[in-house]
Design a protein around this motif. Structure first.
Motif, PDB file in Angstrom:
ATOM      1  N   GLY A  41       0.818  -1.214   0.000  1.00 18.67           N
ATOM      2  CA  GLY A  41       0.000   0.000   0.000  1.00 18.67           C
ATOM      3  C   GLY A  41       0.845   1.254   0.000  1.00 18.67           C
ATOM      4  N   LEU A  42       1.907   1.276   0.804  1.00 18.93           N
ATOM      5  CA  LEU A  42       2.796   2.440   0.836  1.00 18.93           C
ATOM      6  C   LEU A  42       3.488   2.634  -0.510  1.00 18.93           C
ATOM      7  CD1 LEU A  42       4.407   2.020   4.372  1.00 18.93           C
ATOM      8  CD2 LEU A  42       2.712   3.719   3.659  1.00 18.93           C
ATOM      9  N   ARG A  43       3.930   1.539  -1.105  1.00 20.91           N
ATOM     10  CA  ARG A  43       4.596   1.646  -2.408  1.00 20.91           C
ATOM     11  C   ARG A  43       3.625   2.153  -3.475  1.00 20.91           C
ATOM     12  NH1 ARG A  43       9.212   0.555  -4.869  1.00 20.91           N
ATOM     13  NH2 ARG A  43       9.219  -0.306  -6.954  1.00 20.91           N
ATOM     14  N   THR A  44       2.387   1.723  -3.411  1.00 22.57           N
ATOM     15  CA  THR A  44       1.382   2.201  -4.367  1.00 22.57           C
ATOM     16  C   THR A  44       1.162   3.701  -4.213  1.00 22.57           C
ATOM     17  OG1 THR A  44       0.291   0.044  -4.373  1.00 22.57           O
ATOM     18  CG2 THR A  44      -1.009   1.924  -5.133  1.00 22.57           C
ATOM     19  N   GLU A  45       1.103   4.188  -2.973  1.00 26.41           N
ATOM     20  CA  GLU A  45       0.940   5.627  -2.749  1.00 26.41           C
ATOM     21  C   GLU A  45       2.107   6.418  -3.331  1.00 26.41           C
ATOM     22  OE1 GLU A  45       0.345   6.326   1.388  1.00 26.41           O
ATOM     23  OE2 GLU A  45      -1.534   5.197   1.446  1.00 26.41           O
ATOM     24  N   ILE A  46       3.322   5.908  -3.161  1.00 30.95           N
ATOM     25  CA  ILE A  46       4.505   6.591  -3.692  1.00 30.95           C
ATOM     26  C   ILE A  46       4.473   6.599  -5.216  1.00 30.95           C
ATOM     27  CG2 ILE A  46       7.016   6.404  -3.896  1.00 30.95           C
ATOM     28  CD1 ILE A  46       6.969   5.399  -0.955  1.00 30.95           C
ATOM     29  N   ILE A  47       4.094   5.482  -5.822  1.00 28.93           N
ATOM     30  CA  ILE A  47       4.013   5.419  -7.283  1.00 28.93           C
ATOM     31  C   ILE A  47       2.974   6.396  -7.807  1.00 28.93           C
ATOM     32  CG2 ILE A  47       3.294   3.922  -9.205  1.00 28.93           C
ATOM     33  CD1 ILE A  47       4.722   1.635  -7.726  1.00 28.93           C
ATOM     34  N   LEU A  48       1.854   6.530  -7.109  1.00 26.27           N
ATOM     35  CA  LEU A  48       0.831   7.488  -7.538  1.00 26.27           C
ATOM     36  C   LEU A  48       1.329   8.924  -7.432  1.00 26.27           C
ATOM     37  CD1 LEU A  48      -2.422   5.878  -6.091  1.00 26.27           C
ATOM     38  CD2 LEU A  48      -1.711   6.027  -8.482  1.00 26.27           C
ATOM     39  N   GLU A  49       2.146   9.233  -6.416  1.00 23.87           N
ATOM     40  CA  GLU A  49       2.729  10.573  -6.310  1.00 23.87           C
ATOM     41  C   GLU A  49       3.653  10.854  -7.502  1.00 23.87           C
ATOM     42  OE1 GLU A  49       4.706  11.182  -2.593  1.00 23.87           O
ATOM     43  OE2 GLU A  49       2.967  10.547  -1.437  1.00 23.87           O
ATOM     44  N   VAL A  50       4.474   9.872  -7.865  1.00 29.22           N
ATOM     45  CA  VAL A  50       5.376  10.046  -9.005  1.00 29.22           C
ATOM     46  C   VAL A  50       4.570  10.176 -10.295  1.00 29.22           C
ATOM     47  CG1 VAL A  50       7.239   8.979 -10.330  1.00 29.22           C
ATOM     48  CG2 VAL A  50       7.264   8.851  -7.843  1.00 29.22           C
ATOM     49  N   LYS A  51       3.483   9.420 -10.418  1.00 28.13           N
ATOM     50  CA  LYS A  51       2.621   9.520 -11.600  1.00 28.13           C
ATOM     51  C   LYS A  51       2.005  10.910 -11.713  1.00 28.13           C
ATOM     52  CE  LYS A  51      -1.664   7.856 -13.563  1.00 28.13           C
ATOM     53  NZ  LYS A  51      -2.228   9.184 -13.619  1.00 28.13           N
ATOM     54  N   LYS A  52       1.591  11.484 -10.575  1.00 27.84           N
ATOM     55  CA  LYS A  52       1.048  12.849 -10.597  1.00 27.84           C
ATOM     56  C   LYS A  52       2.094  13.837 -11.086  1.00 27.84           C
ATOM     57  CE  LYS A  52      -2.367  12.365  -6.909  1.00 27.84           C
ATOM     58  NZ  LYS A  52      -2.727  12.743  -5.544  1.00 27.84           N
ATOM     59  N   GLU A  53       3.340  13.648 -10.656  1.00 30.38           N
ATOM     60  CA  GLU A  53       4.421  14.519 -11.110  1.00 30.38           C
ATOM     61  C   GLU A  53       4.622  14.404 -12.611  1.00 30.38           C
ATOM     62  OE1 GLU A  53       7.386  17.239 -11.337  1.00 30.38           O
ATOM     63  OE2 GLU A  53       6.066  16.879  -9.631  1.00 30.38           O
ATOM     64  N   VAL A  54       4.574  13.177 -13.138  1.00 28.78           N
ATOM     65  CA  VAL A  54       4.699  12.978 -14.583  1.00 28.78           C
ATOM     66  C   VAL A  54       3.539  13.652 -15.312  1.00 28.78           C
ATOM     67  CG1 VAL A  54       4.587  11.236 -16.416  1.00 28.78           C
ATOM     68  CG2 VAL A  54       6.071  10.878 -14.465  1.00 28.78           C
ATOM     69  N   ASP A  55       2.330  13.490 -14.805  1.00 28.59           N
ATOM     70  CA  ASP A  55       1.165  14.123 -15.420  1.00 28.59           C
ATOM     71  C   ASP A  55       1.303  15.648 -15.441  1.00 28.59           C
ATOM     72  OD1 ASP A  55       0.031  11.657 -15.871  1.00 28.59           O
ATOM     73  OD2 ASP A  55      -1.293  11.726 -14.118  1.00 28.59           O
ATOM     74  N   ASN A  56       1.808  16.221 -14.347  1.00 25.48           N
ATOM     75  CA  ASN A  56       2.011  17.673 -14.297  1.00 25.48           C
ATOM     76  C   ASN A  56       3.051  18.109 -15.320  1.00 25.48           C
ATOM     77  OD1 ASN A  56       0.142  17.990 -12.242  1.00 25.48           O
ATOM     78  ND2 ASN A  56       1.669  17.877 -10.625  1.00 25.48           N
ATOM     79  N   GLN A  57       4.118  17.339 -15.466  1.00 24.37           N
ATOM     80  CA  GLN A  57       5.143  17.679 -16.452  1.00 24.37           C
ATOM     81  C   GLN A  57       4.611  17.554 -17.880  1.00 24.37           C
ATOM     82  OE1 GLN A  57       8.991  15.880 -16.003  1.00 24.37           O
ATOM     83  NE2 GLN A  57       8.908  16.001 -13.774  1.00 24.37           N
ATOM     84  N   ILE A  58       3.749  16.583 -18.116  1.00 27.42           N
ATOM     85  CA  ILE A  58       3.162  16.427 -19.451  1.00 27.42           C
ATOM     86  C   ILE A  58       2.287  17.631 -19.788  1.00 27.42           C
ATOM     87  CG2 ILE A  58       1.484  15.078 -20.797  1.00 27.42           C
ATOM     88  CD1 ILE A  58       2.634  12.570 -19.451  1.00 27.42           C
ATOM     89  N   MET A  59       1.518  18.101 -18.819  1.00 32.96           N
ATOM     90  CA  MET A  59       0.642  19.247 -19.061  1.00 32.96           C
ATOM     91  C   MET A  59       1.443  20.536 -19.253  1.00 32.96           C
ATOM     92  SD  MET A  59      -2.215  17.843 -19.235  1.00 32.96           S
ATOM     93  CE  MET A  59      -3.368  19.170 -19.233  1.00 32.96           C
ATOM     94  N   ASP A  60       2.585  20.650 -18.578  1.00 38.21           N
ATOM     95  CA  ASP A  60       3.455  21.819 -18.720  1.00 38.21           C
ATOM     96  C   ASP A  60       4.375  21.572 -19.906  1.00 38.21           C
ATOM     97  OD1 ASP A  60       5.017  24.048 -18.472  1.00 38.21           O
ATOM     98  OD2 ASP A  60       5.991  23.415 -16.605  1.00 38.21           O
ATOM     99  N   GLU A  61       4.128  22.238 -20.994  1.00 34.76           N
ATOM    100  CA  GLU A  61       4.852  21.962 -22.229  1.00 34.76           C
ATOM    101  C   GLU A  61       6.281  22.480 -22.220  1.00 34.76           C
ATOM    102  OE1 GLU A  61       2.570  23.181 -25.589  1.00 34.76           O
ATOM    103  OE2 GLU A  61       0.856  21.945 -25.012  1.00 34.76           O
TER     104      GLU A  61
END
Length: 104
Positions: A41-61
């Motif tokens: 569960g902790l590892r899943t939470e960390i992966i979701l945080e990193v995924k959010k960071e990737v999503d933010n970088q994708i939106m910021d061109e």
């Protein structure tokens, strides 16, 4: 000897010991399972945080490294895509790294 009915004290003590050993073993199995579930569960939470960071970088061109990807198709034809290489990692001591290529 008389024909006795019932069980002796030794038999009762041995059966209680056997039940105790089996109980301890089963509790150990459940404890290990709960620890693994918690870690996952902790590892899943960390992966979701990193995924959010990737999503933010994708939106910021403006973020990411300009790069190109070459795709080789059947028949030896190639297609080149221009885009950005997006990378995100976690710094909380867990090795999580997500790298993706976003086409322009």
């Amino acid at each position: 000897m008389k024909n006795r009915k019932g069980i002796t004290l030794i038999e009762v003590i041995i059966s209680i010991a056997i039940i105790g050993i089996l109980g301890i073993a089963s509790l150990n199995i459940f404890d290990t399972g709960l620890k693994n579930i918690s870690r996952a569960g902790l590892r899943t939470e960390i992966i979701l945080e990193v995924k959010k960071e990737v999503d933010n970088q994708i939106m910021d061109e403006t973020t990411g490294t300009e790069n190109e990807a070459t795709v080789i198709l059947p028949g030896n034809s190639t297609v080149i895509f221009n885009g950005r290489l997006i990378e995100a990692t976690n710094i909380d001591g867990v090795d999580v790294e997500i790298i993706t290529f976003v086409v322009n």
